[in-house]
Design a protein around this motif. Sequence first.
Motif, PDB file in Angstrom:
ATOM      1  N   GLU A  26      15.228  14.231 -22.972  1.00  0.00           N
ATOM      2  CA  GLU A  26      15.538  15.561 -22.540  1.00  0.00           C
ATOM      3  C   GLU A  26      13.718  15.426 -22.313  1.00  0.00           C
ATOM      4  N   ILE A  27      14.089  15.241 -21.249  1.00  0.00           N
ATOM      5  CA  ILE A  27      12.252  15.160 -20.160  1.00  0.00           C
ATOM      6  C   ILE A  27      12.073  15.886 -19.244  1.00  0.00           C
ATOM      7  N   PRO A  28      11.319  16.616 -18.754  1.00  0.00           N
ATOM      8  CA  PRO A  28      11.605  16.859 -17.458  1.00  0.00           C
ATOM      9  C   PRO A  28      11.018  15.860 -16.765  1.00  0.00           C
ATOM     10  N   ILE A  29      11.176  15.701 -15.218  1.00  0.00           N
ATOM     11  CA  ILE A  29      10.430  14.585 -14.328  1.00  0.00           C
ATOM     12  C   ILE A  29       9.326  15.908 -13.615  1.00  0.00           C
ATOM     13  N   SER A  30       8.818  15.392 -13.843  1.00  0.00           N
ATOM     14  CA  SER A  30       7.633  16.387 -12.320  1.00  0.00           C
ATOM     15  C   SER A  30       7.357  15.865 -11.065  1.00  0.00           C
ATOM     16  N   ALA A  31       7.635  15.065 -10.986  1.00  0.00           N
ATOM     17  CA  ALA A  31       7.303  14.197  -9.326  1.00  0.00           C
ATOM     18  C   ALA A  31       8.047  13.374  -9.088  1.00  0.00           C
ATOM     19  N   VAL A  32       8.068  12.863  -8.224  1.00  0.00           N
ATOM     20  CA  VAL A  32       8.183  11.956  -7.196  1.00  0.00           C
ATOM     21  C   VAL A  32       7.640  10.795  -6.467  1.00  0.00           C
ATOM     22  N   HIS A  33       6.994   9.771  -6.941  1.00  0.00           N
ATOM     23  CA  HIS A  33       5.678   9.166  -6.472  1.00  0.00           C
ATOM     24  C   HIS A  33       6.584   8.321  -5.034  1.00  0.00           C
ATOM     25  N   ALA A  34       6.265   8.177  -3.447  1.00  0.00           N
ATOM     26  CA  ALA A  34       7.465   7.971  -2.559  1.00  0.00           C
ATOM     27  C   ALA A  34       6.811   6.426  -2.637  1.00  0.00           C
ATOM     28  N   PRO A  35       8.156   5.828  -2.285  1.00  0.00           N
ATOM     29  CA  PRO A  35       7.204   4.289  -2.078  1.00  0.00           C
ATOM     30  C   PRO A  35       6.288   3.745  -1.380  1.00  0.00           C
ATOM     31  N   CYS A  36       4.464   4.158  -0.854  1.00  0.00           N
ATOM     32  CA  CYS A  36       3.573   3.579  -0.121  1.00  0.00           C
ATOM     33  C   CYS A  36       3.361   2.822  -0.311  1.00  0.00           C
ATOM     34  N   LEU A  37       3.064   2.796  -1.463  1.00  0.00           N
ATOM     35  CA  LEU A  37       2.278   1.374  -1.693  1.00  0.00           C
ATOM     36  C   LEU A  37       2.459  -0.138  -0.984  1.00  0.00           C
ATOM     37  N   LEU A  38       1.482  -0.715  -0.760  1.00  0.00           N
ATOM     38  CA  LEU A  38       1.471  -1.991  -0.209  1.00  0.00           C
ATOM     39  C   LEU A  38       2.912  -3.147  -0.189  1.00  0.00           C
ATOM     40  N   PHE A  39       2.862  -3.217  -1.707  1.00  0.00           N
ATOM     41  CA  PHE A  39       3.750  -4.330  -2.488  1.00  0.00           C
ATOM     42  C   PHE A  39       5.391  -2.885  -2.510  1.00  0.00           C
ATOM     43  N   THR A  40       4.728  -2.133  -2.331  1.00  0.00           N
ATOM     44  CA  THR A  40       6.406  -1.077  -1.874  1.00  0.00           C
ATOM     45  C   THR A  40       7.258  -0.707  -0.205  1.00  0.00           C
ATOM     46  N   GLN A  41       6.234  -1.628   0.291  1.00  0.00           N
ATOM     47  CA  GLN A  41       6.654  -1.533   1.920  1.00  0.00           C
ATOM     48  C   GLN A  41       8.225  -1.806   2.203  1.00  0.00           C
ATOM     49  N   ARG A  42       8.906  -3.050   1.676  1.00  0.00           N
ATOM     50  CA  ARG A  42      10.058  -3.065   1.761  1.00  0.00           C
ATOM     51  C   ARG A  42      11.424  -2.327   1.163  1.00  0.00           C
ATOM     52  N   VAL A  43      11.153  -1.348   0.410  1.00  0.00           N
ATOM     53  CA  VAL A  43      11.656  -0.995  -1.063  1.00  0.00           C
ATOM     54  C   VAL A  43      12.266   0.433   0.323  1.00  0.00           C
ATOM     55  N   TRP A  44      13.483   0.660  -0.094  1.00  0.00           N
ATOM     56  CA  TRP A  44      14.791   1.831   0.425  1.00  0.00           C
ATOM     57  C   TRP A  44      14.073   1.655   2.331  1.00  0.00           C
ATOM     58  N   GLY A  45      14.302   0.568   2.601  1.00  0.00           N
ATOM     59  CA  GLY A  45      13.890   0.407   3.839  1.00  0.00           C
ATOM     60  C   GLY A  45      12.646   0.252   4.678  1.00  0.00           C
ATOM     61  N   LEU A  46      12.039  -0.324   5.928  1.00  0.00           N
ATOM     62  CA  LEU A  46      11.163  -0.507   6.524  1.00  0.00           C
ATOM     63  C   LEU A  46      10.744   1.028   6.934  1.00  0.00           C
ATOM     64  N   GLU A  47      11.177   1.733   7.492  1.00  0.00           N
ATOM     65  CA  GLU A  47      10.907   3.179   8.358  1.00  0.00           C
ATOM     66  C   GLU A  47      10.526   3.985   7.559  1.00  0.00           C
ATOM     67  N   PRO A  48       9.480   4.861   7.892  1.00  0.00           N
ATOM     68  CA  PRO A  48       8.765   5.150   6.695  1.00  0.00           C
ATOM     69  C   PRO A  48       9.028   6.438   6.875  1.00  0.00           C
ATOM     70  N   TRP A  49       9.785   7.671   7.440  1.00  0.00           N
ATOM     71  CA  TRP A  49      10.474   9.359   7.845  1.00  0.00           C
ATOM     72  C   TRP A  49      11.123   9.301   6.376  1.00  0.00           C
ATOM     73  N   GLY A  50      11.928   7.529   6.588  1.00  0.00           N
ATOM     74  CA  GLY A  50      13.388   7.736   5.672  1.00  0.00           C
ATOM     75  C   GLY A  50      12.932   7.415   4.463  1.00  0.00           C
ATOM     76  N   LYS A  51      11.615   6.413   4.104  1.00  0.00           N
ATOM     77  CA  LYS A  51      11.250   6.582   2.450  1.00  0.00           C
ATOM     78  C   LYS A  51      11.105   8.366   2.019  1.00  0.00           C
TER      79      LYS A  51
END
Length: 261
Positions: free
Chosen positions: A55-80
């Motif tokens: 019962e706690i809201p989500i204030s934001a989503v931090h996109a996977p744009c760190l060096l060690f998350t470069q392959r999360v959700w693919g390699l295309e940055p706009w797709g991320k």
Amino acid sequence: MTRIGLSTASVYPESSAHAFTWASRLGYDAVEVMVGIDALSQQVSAVRQLSDHHEIPISAVHAPCLLFTQRVWGLEPWGKLERSAEMAEAVGAEVVVVHPPFRWQREYAAGFVDGIAALEASTGIAFAVENMYPWRASSRRGMEMYAPGWDPSTEPYAHTAIDLSHAAIAASDPIEMAVRMGSRLTHVHLTDGTGSAKDEHLVPGRGVMRAAEFLTHVADSGFSGDVVVEINTRKATTREQRETDLRESLEFAREHFAVSA
């Protein structure tokens, strides 16, 4: 009303699920999900279930744009970024936090400012571009590794974010940066730093970034976004030590995010 949130990155190496538990237990108002810290953070249904369960809201989503998350959700940055917006909409968050592109992402960087504006128009989600810093191995002058630049206050983004640890590395005054951003300042990562070359993410008040003054300035300016605690607790050797850091950060935020008399 501004909420004091907890970033899931603040409990690493514990999971996102643990972050929701900590946030609920300590009385945080919301959670920011850092996509990529663990597999669960990439799953919209799991994140939504955690929010509902605690019962706690989500204030934001931090996109996977760190060096060690470069392959999360693919390699295309706009797709991320598109997937980040989809997650934000699905879990009820109004903000996606994103870093400026790395300089070697030339095509992405060349169209970044206009592309962010187009994404906001098409999704209705605010993309808060976060301040970064020059890379340096010591106190010597750093290398510019972000394009169009590490300081979002110099670009015409509609929404921006300030991280105090990043400002410490860049030797940048966060209050002056907030003044330049004005009403475009949408999101705050509350933390601290000593000005070393390392991204320390200290408990606010344990560094030199005048975190208390910064919060008071932001409150006085009429800021209506969220303040999210994003600290490093990896060195905590016990759960009690991690709890102390998380609780102290929350209390610091609530004490100092107040309009001055």
